[in-house]
Structures are given as C-alpha cells and as structure tokens.
Design a protein around this motif. Sequence first.
Motif, PDB file in Angstrom:
ATOM      1  N   TYR A   9       0.914  -1.113   0.134  1.00  0.00           N
ATOM      2  CA  TYR A   9      -0.094  -0.091   0.195  1.00  0.00           C
ATOM      3  C   TYR A   9       0.742   1.101   0.000  1.00  0.00           C
ATOM      4  CZ  TYR A   9      -3.339   3.665   1.545  1.00  0.00           C
ATOM      5  OH  TYR A   9      -3.949   4.598   1.591  1.00  0.00           O
ATOM      6  N   ARG A  10       1.878   1.156   0.888  1.00  0.00           N
ATOM      7  CA  ARG A  10       2.747   2.541   0.867  1.00  0.00           C
ATOM      8  C   ARG A  10       3.397   2.616  -0.285  1.00  0.00           C
ATOM      9  NH1 ARG A  10       6.548   1.845   4.820  1.00  0.00           N
ATOM     10  NH2 ARG A  10       6.942   3.990   4.982  1.00  0.00           N
ATOM     11  N   ALA A  24       6.936  -5.100  -4.174  1.00  0.00           N
ATOM     12  CA  ALA A  24       6.183  -5.468  -2.932  1.00  0.00           C
ATOM     13  C   ALA A  24       6.590  -6.920  -2.615  1.00  0.00           C
ATOM     14  CB  ALA A  24       4.566  -5.466  -2.976  1.00  0.00           C
ATOM     15  N   LEU A  25       6.667  -7.631  -3.398  1.00  0.00           N
ATOM     16  CA  LEU A  25       7.233  -9.073  -3.474  1.00  0.00           C
ATOM     17  C   LEU A  25       8.761  -9.122  -2.925  1.00  0.00           C
ATOM     18  CD1 LEU A  25       5.960 -10.646  -7.033  1.00  0.00           C
ATOM     19  CD2 LEU A  25       4.833 -10.856  -4.654  1.00  0.00           C
ATOM     20  N   GLU A  26       9.505  -8.175  -3.326  1.00  0.00           N
ATOM     21  CA  GLU A  26      10.626  -7.987  -2.921  1.00  0.00           C
ATOM     22  C   GLU A  26      10.964  -7.668  -1.380  1.00  0.00           C
ATOM     23  OE1 GLU A  26      12.582  -7.251  -7.450  1.00  0.00           O
ATOM     24  OE2 GLU A  26      11.957  -5.398  -6.212  1.00  0.00           O
ATOM     25  N   CYS A 196       7.846 -14.088  -8.437  1.00  0.00           N
ATOM     26  CA  CYS A 196       7.204 -13.432  -9.617  1.00  0.00           C
ATOM     27  C   CYS A 196       6.838 -14.502 -10.563  1.00  0.00           C
ATOM     28  CB  CYS A 196       8.114 -12.400 -10.465  1.00  0.00           C
ATOM     29  SG  CYS A 196       7.089 -11.261 -11.471  1.00  0.00           S
ATOM     30  N   PRO A 197       5.850 -15.084 -10.479  1.00  0.00           N
ATOM     31  CA  PRO A 197       5.367 -16.481 -11.367  1.00  0.00           C
ATOM     32  C   PRO A 197       4.908 -15.614 -12.585  1.00  0.00           C
ATOM     33  CG  PRO A 197       3.807 -15.844  -9.778  1.00  0.00           C
ATOM     34  CD  PRO A 197       4.991 -15.144  -9.386  1.00  0.00           C
ATOM     35  N   ARG A 198       4.696 -16.430 -13.698  1.00  0.00           N
ATOM     36  CA  ARG A 198       4.276 -15.999 -15.024  1.00  0.00           C
ATOM     37  C   ARG A 198       2.872 -15.333 -14.925  1.00  0.00           C
ATOM     38  NH1 ARG A 198       3.034 -20.410 -19.521  1.00  0.00           N
ATOM     39  NH2 ARG A 198       1.403 -21.037 -18.021  1.00  0.00           N
ATOM     40  N   ALA A 199       2.333 -15.464 -14.292  1.00  0.00           N
ATOM     41  CA  ALA A 199       0.741 -14.805 -14.234  1.00  0.00           C
ATOM     42  C   ALA A 199       1.227 -13.154 -13.795  1.00  0.00           C
ATOM     43  CB  ALA A 199      -0.235 -15.257 -13.332  1.00  0.00           C
ATOM     44  N   ILE A 200       1.990 -13.230 -12.847  1.00  0.00           N
ATOM     45  CA  ILE A 200       2.371 -11.642 -12.371  1.00  0.00           C
ATOM     46  C   ILE A 200       3.185 -11.087 -13.295  1.00  0.00           C
ATOM     47  CG2 ILE A 200       3.348 -10.419 -10.578  1.00  0.00           C
ATOM     48  CD1 ILE A 200       0.777 -11.722  -9.472  1.00  0.00           C
ATOM     49  N   GLY A 201       4.167 -11.742 -14.082  1.00  0.00           N
ATOM     50  CA  GLY A 201       4.993 -11.134 -15.049  1.00  0.00           C
ATOM     51  C   GLY A 201       4.256 -10.636 -15.865  1.00  0.00           C
ATOM     52  N   VAL A 202       2.983 -11.467 -16.680  1.00  0.00           N
ATOM     53  CA  VAL A 202       2.283 -11.162 -17.569  1.00  0.00           C
ATOM     54  C   VAL A 202       1.445  -9.974 -17.282  1.00  0.00           C
ATOM     55  CG1 VAL A 202       0.566 -11.771 -19.258  1.00  0.00           C
ATOM     56  CG2 VAL A 202       2.626 -13.246 -18.733  1.00  0.00           C
ATOM     57  N   MET A 241      -7.577  -4.439  -4.863  1.00  0.00           N
ATOM     58  CA  MET A 241      -7.723  -5.074  -6.124  1.00  0.00           C
ATOM     59  C   MET A 241      -6.514  -6.471  -6.130  1.00  0.00           C
ATOM     60  SD  MET A 241      -9.115  -2.798  -9.147  1.00  0.00           S
ATOM     61  CE  MET A 241      -9.010  -3.633 -10.300  1.00  0.00           C
ATOM     62  N   PHE A 242      -5.415  -6.016  -5.833  1.00  0.00           N
ATOM     63  CA  PHE A 242      -4.277  -6.773  -6.133  1.00  0.00           C
ATOM     64  C   PHE A 242      -3.257  -7.140  -4.729  1.00  0.00           C
ATOM     65  CE2 PHE A 242      -5.140  -4.393  -9.974  1.00  0.00           C
ATOM     66  CZ  PHE A 242      -5.017  -5.339 -10.861  1.00  0.00           C
ATOM     67  N   LYS A 243      -3.718  -6.919  -3.738  1.00  0.00           N
ATOM     68  CA  LYS A 243      -3.144  -7.309  -2.526  1.00  0.00           C
ATOM     69  C   LYS A 243      -2.750  -8.761  -2.074  1.00  0.00           C
ATOM     70  CE  LYS A 243      -7.101  -7.138   0.751  1.00  0.00           C
ATOM     71  NZ  LYS A 243      -7.627  -6.674   1.983  1.00  0.00           N
ATOM     72  N   SER A 244      -3.552  -9.416  -2.858  1.00  0.00           N
ATOM     73  CA  SER A 244      -3.266 -10.848  -2.898  1.00  0.00           C
ATOM     74  C   SER A 244      -2.295 -11.443  -3.555  1.00  0.00           C
ATOM     75  CB  SER A 244      -4.621 -11.788  -3.187  1.00  0.00           C
ATOM     76  OG  SER A 244      -5.093 -11.404  -4.580  1.00  0.00           O
ATOM     77  N   CYS A 245      -1.762 -10.511  -4.446  1.00  0.00           N
ATOM     78  CA  CYS A 245      -0.636 -11.051  -5.503  1.00  0.00           C
ATOM     79  C   CYS A 245       0.481 -10.523  -4.989  1.00  0.00           C
ATOM     80  CB  CYS A 245      -0.642 -10.464  -6.943  1.00  0.00           C
ATOM     81  SG  CYS A 245      -2.434 -10.898  -7.669  1.00  0.00           S
TER      82      CYS A 245
END
Length: 267
Positions: A9-10, A24-26, A196-202, A241-245
């Motif tokens: 969020y920040r 956020a993943l990092e 960072c799986p394919r779905a997130i990368g795409v 919308m995307f916090k679960s990712c």
Amino acid sequence: MQFGRDTFYRYLQEAPLPLALERALECDILQRQEFARPILDVGCGDSIFASRVFDERIDVGLDPNGVEIDRARTYGAYDELIESTGDKIPKPDGTFKTIFSNSVLEHIEDLGPVLDEMHRVLASDGVVYLTLPTEKFEEHTVAYQALSLLGLRATARSYARHFNRFWRHFHAYPVEDWAKLFNEHEFEVSQRIEYCPRAIGVLDDALAPLCLPNFLAKKTLNRWFVWPKLRSLSAYLPYFMFKSCAKVDPDMRSGGLVFFALRKAKS
C-alpha cells in the motif's frame, strides 16, 4: 532492524502498480532476512524501496545518479548517501555486515568489478542480498506468450532480446548460471528464492503501457506522479484489487525473478 508495514500500500502511494507489485514481492522476501549493521544499499536510487522495507534509517546508500541521490535525501532513509559507481565504493575493506542490491545488477554491463568490490567491503561473516531477473523474466511478457502460442518461437526469442535491450538488462540468466557467476567472484550461495510467477509477470507487462505518464513524470520531475497527494488518496483501489498478489509463495519453484543470499566463500 525494524521493518516497515503495509509495504504494498505504501509503495502504491509513490509508484505505479506494476512497479509497486514487483517491489512488494521483494519487500516481502527481504523482510524475512536478518540485517546486521552496518548496512550498504548498492544502487539505492531515489530510496523509495529502502524507505518501505525498513522503518528506521540504514547506514549507507550508494548510487551513481546525482539526481536520484538528491531525491533520496528527501526520504531520510539513510545515515549517509554516496554518489559513486558500485565498482568504486569509498569504504575500507570489510566495512559492512550486510549489503543488499535490489533489481540493480542486471543493469550494469561490466558486472565483475562490482561483485569484486562488494566482496572487498563485506565483512568476513557478512551477507549479500540480491534480487535479479532470470531468463524467464523476458518470457513472462504478453508478446512472448502470444508469439509462443502461435508457434512463432524464433520471433518470440527475438522479441525477448529486444525486451532486454529496451529495459537495459545486460544480465538475465538461469538461476544456476547466476550461482556460477557468484562462485567465480568468491561468493557462495546460502539461500535462493524464485518469485514473480508467470501470471504476475504477464500482468505487469500488460499494465506497463498504461504507466507512460508515470515514466514521463519520473524523467521530468523525478517523481512518479505529477500530483502525489492525489495518488495517495487513490492508492487504496489498486491495493484492494491486487493485495493478494503481493506476497511470495514459499513453495514456488520457477519465477521470472530470483533472490540470492551470498556469503564469502571459505578459503
């Protein structure tokens, strides 16, 4: 170390969605690690990342871009900021217990001297944390996936090369090749995490063209948004919308990005 909260969020308050999601993943990975002081951030940029990962100042941020260094000063994330390239770190041997570099080394064409310099300033019992692209990063794009589905493999590979040139990725290797490179510079890998799986990368790649105004703002104003206060008010919608990712799957075995923890090889 005290780590920051609600990093996704920040980050969205300061950066466009594709960048915030990747960062956020990092943040999630780095906040699982131990950080002993003194700490060096190689390629600190504007310091948004460090100001989100940590909830206290870290010791030193280093970057060759003076404009980014000036911007970094406004966040107060470092005790000391140094304008310098990574192959010329103006500190004595063994100064730092922890060195980290987030999505930086792939942009350095002559990487060997930088790895050697990081090795020099790392304490004998210190650790280096790195995040880097794998060879799958350029494959996790809309065009590559579409061309591959059409059976146009050669065209897809050509696009991948163009993608790396556009983003100035001089290095994007399979995980084992990264590890081999580190071994050649007297490091040993103590941990690695693909993310960072394919779905997130795409998804990130599909959203990138929508961020053209943000890239223009960054180039001209050295910030991602023309009206930062307005962005702060609107950040909650993409967050919801995307916090679960925005969390790393610990069971994932193949990703477009990879985290490494390195230690000095035992002689």
